[in-house]
Motif scaffolding. Structure first.
Motif, PDB file in Angstrom:
ATOM      1  N   MET A  26       0.846  -1.180   0.000  1.00 56.95           N
ATOM      2  CA  MET A  26       0.000   0.000   0.000  1.00 56.95           C
ATOM      3  C   MET A  26       0.889   1.240   0.000  1.00 56.95           C
ATOM      4  N   SER A  27       0.376   2.269  -0.615  1.00 59.87           N
ATOM      5  CA  SER A  27       1.074   3.553  -0.661  1.00 59.87           C
ATOM      6  C   SER A  27       0.220   4.610   0.013  1.00 59.87           C
ATOM      7  N   PHE A  28       0.812   5.802   0.174  1.00 62.16           N
ATOM      8  CA  PHE A  28       0.127   6.921   0.805  1.00 62.16           C
ATOM      9  C   PHE A  28       0.195   8.163  -0.065  1.00 62.16           C
ATOM     10  N   LEU A  29      -0.797   9.011   0.090  1.00 66.28           N
ATOM     11  CA  LEU A  29      -0.734  10.374  -0.392  1.00 66.28           C
ATOM     12  C   LEU A  29      -0.482  11.200   0.862  1.00 66.28           C
ATOM     13  N   ALA A  30       0.724  11.708   0.992  1.00 67.94           N
ATOM     14  CA  ALA A  30       1.118  12.442   2.196  1.00 67.94           C
ATOM     15  C   ALA A  30       0.888  13.925   1.983  1.00 67.94           C
ATOM     16  N   TYR A  31       0.367  14.571   3.007  1.00 70.09           N
ATOM     17  CA  TYR A  31      -0.049  15.966   3.000  1.00 70.09           C
ATOM     18  C   TYR A  31       0.894  16.733   3.921  1.00 70.09           C
ATOM     19  N   VAL A  32       1.580  17.733   3.371  1.00 63.39           N
ATOM     20  CA  VAL A  32       2.518  18.543   4.149  1.00 63.39           C
ATOM     21  C   VAL A  32       2.302  19.998   3.749  1.00 63.39           C
ATOM     22  N   THR A  33       2.299  20.914   4.707  1.00 61.37           N
ATOM     23  CA  THR A  33       2.218  22.339   4.386  1.00 61.37           C
ATOM     24  C   THR A  33       3.508  23.028   4.807  1.00 61.37           C
ATOM     25  N   VAL A  34       3.872  24.064   4.044  1.00 56.30           N
ATOM     26  CA  VAL A  34       5.062  24.871   4.337  1.00 56.30           C
ATOM     27  C   VAL A  34       4.719  26.330   4.091  1.00 56.30           C
ATOM     28  N   PRO A  35       5.501  27.259   4.675  1.00 59.00           N
ATOM     29  CA  PRO A  35       5.137  28.672   4.578  1.00 59.00           C
ATOM     30  C   PRO A  35       5.507  29.369   3.269  1.00 59.00           C
ATOM     31  N   HIS A  36       6.491  28.864   2.533  1.00 57.61           N
ATOM     32  CA  HIS A  36       7.003  29.611   1.379  1.00 57.61           C
ATOM     33  C   HIS A  36       7.328  28.689   0.211  1.00 57.61           C
ATOM     34  N   GLU A  37       7.334  29.252  -0.989  1.00 52.48           N
ATOM     35  CA  GLU A  37       7.659  28.503  -2.197  1.00 52.48           C
ATOM     36  C   GLU A  37       9.058  27.896  -2.135  1.00 52.48           C
ATOM     37  N   ALA A  38      10.030  28.659  -1.677  1.00 51.80           N
ATOM     38  CA  ALA A  38      11.402  28.145  -1.640  1.00 51.80           C
ATOM     39  C   ALA A  38      11.490  26.889  -0.767  1.00 51.80           C
ATOM     40  N   GLU A  39      10.827  26.908   0.371  1.00 50.11           N
ATOM     41  CA  GLU A  39      10.842  25.725   1.243  1.00 50.11           C
ATOM     42  C   GLU A  39      10.086  24.565   0.600  1.00 50.11           C
ATOM     43  N   ALA A  40       8.990  24.864  -0.087  1.00 52.10           N
ATOM     44  CA  ALA A  40       8.222  23.820  -0.769  1.00 52.10           C
ATOM     45  C   ALA A  40       9.077  23.126  -1.829  1.00 52.10           C
ATOM     46  N   ARG A  41       9.757  23.913  -2.650  1.00 50.10           N
ATOM     47  CA  ARG A  41      10.590  23.341  -3.714  1.00 50.10           C
ATOM     48  C   ARG A  41      11.772  22.557  -3.136  1.00 50.10           C
ATOM     49  N   ALA A  42      12.412  23.125  -2.129  1.00 47.45           N
ATOM     50  CA  ALA A  42      13.577  22.454  -1.532  1.00 47.45           C
ATOM     51  C   ALA A  42      13.161  21.132  -0.883  1.00 47.45           C
ATOM     52  N   LEU A  43      12.059  21.137  -0.157  1.00 49.17           N
ATOM     53  CA  LEU A  43      11.606  19.924   0.513  1.00 49.17           C
ATOM     54  C   LEU A  43      11.173  18.873  -0.512  1.00 49.17           C
ATOM     55  N   ALA A  44      10.459  19.287  -1.542  1.00 41.98           N
ATOM     56  CA  ALA A  44      10.037  18.346  -2.583  1.00 41.98           C
ATOM     57  C   ALA A  44      11.251  17.692  -3.242  1.00 41.98           C
ATOM     58  N   ARG A  45      12.245  18.483  -3.601  1.00 36.57           N
ATOM     59  CA  ARG A  45      13.450  17.932  -4.240  1.00 36.57           C
ATOM     60  C   ARG A  45      14.186  16.982  -3.298  1.00 36.57           C
ATOM     61  N   LEU A  46      14.313  17.366  -2.034  1.00 41.00           N
ATOM     62  CA  LEU A  46      14.971  16.509  -1.046  1.00 41.00           C
ATOM     63  C   LEU A  46      14.271  15.148  -0.969  1.00 41.00           C
ATOM     64  N   LEU A  47      12.954  15.157  -0.893  1.00 38.99           N
ATOM     65  CA  LEU A  47      12.193  13.914  -0.731  1.00 38.99           C
ATOM     66  C   LEU A  47      12.284  13.024  -1.964  1.00 38.99           C
ATOM     67  N   VAL A  48      12.227  13.619  -3.146  1.00 40.65           N
ATOM     68  CA  VAL A  48      12.305  12.817  -4.371  1.00 40.65           C
ATOM     69  C   VAL A  48      13.737  12.352  -4.626  1.00 40.65           C
ATOM     70  N   GLU A  49      14.704  13.244  -4.457  1.00 39.96           N
ATOM     71  CA  GLU A  49      16.097  12.854  -4.696  1.00 39.96           C
ATOM     72  C   GLU A  49      16.562  11.763  -3.741  1.00 39.96           C
ATOM     73  N   SER A  50      16.051  11.765  -2.515  1.00 36.08           N
ATOM     74  CA  SER A  50      16.437  10.741  -1.546  1.00 36.08           C
ATOM     75  C   SER A  50      15.548   9.489  -1.634  1.00 36.08           C
ATOM     76  N   ARG A  51      14.642   9.460  -2.610  1.00 38.96           N
ATOM     77  CA  ARG A  51      13.740   8.333  -2.868  1.00 38.96           C
ATOM     78  C   ARG A  51      12.780   8.066  -1.712  1.00 38.96           C
ATOM     79  N   LEU A  52      12.480   9.092  -0.939  1.00 41.66           N
ATOM     80  CA  LEU A  52      11.486   8.960   0.125  1.00 41.66           C
ATOM     81  C   LEU A  52      10.087   9.273  -0.384  1.00 41.66           C
ATOM     82  N   ALA A  53      10.002   9.860  -1.564  1.00 43.90           N
ATOM     83  CA  ALA A  53       8.731  10.087  -2.258  1.00 43.90           C
ATOM     84  C   ALA A  53       8.973   9.824  -3.743  1.00 43.90           C
ATOM     85  N   ALA A  54       8.002   9.195  -4.390  1.00 39.81           N
ATOM     86  CA  ALA A  54       8.114   8.966  -5.829  1.00 39.81           C
ATOM     87  C   ALA A  54       7.907  10.269  -6.588  1.00 39.81           C
ATOM     88  N   GLY A  55       7.042  11.122  -6.070  1.00 33.64           N
ATOM     89  CA  GLY A  55       6.763  12.417  -6.671  1.00 33.64           C
ATOM     90  C   GLY A  55       6.096  13.315  -5.650  1.00 33.64           C
TER      91      GLY A  55
END
Length: 107
Positions: A1-30
């Protein structure tokens, strides 16, 4: 089973950085980034309102514990919003893609 994980952040820069970190480290597929979220919430006894970015991440069950730990380490909030909805049904090739591309760290 997989999950759709919901996370909020205050700014675009943090959103982009966190998304890249999660995908590059293979902790999220997308990760989908949604700007313009208005959040109304109670914090330290007061009702607050803030603009935020919403991250919707596709995460395997196996990777979810480390996904949460990585978000907590990288997040600017004292108590980050991390919640997950199980993906119990969906397009099977997409669900397999999540499982194949969201892996826990090698032991």
């Amino acid at each position: 089973m997989s999950f759709l994980a919901y996370v909020t952040v205050p700014h675009e820069a943090e959103a982009r950085a966190l998304a890249r970190l999660l995908v590059e480290s293979r902790l999220a597929a997308g990760v989908n980034l949604l700007p313009g979220v208005i959040s109304v919430y109670r914090w330290q006894g007061k009702v607050c309102e803030a603009g935020e970015w919403l991250l919707l991440a596709q995460v395997s069950r196996a990777a979810f514990p480390e996904f949460c730990a990585a978000v907590r380490r990288a997040h600017s909030y004292e108590v980050p919003c991390i919640a997950a909805l199980p993906l119990e049904a969906g397009h099977q090739p997409f669900l397999r893609w999540i499982e194949e591309n969201s892996l826990p760290p090698a032991e």
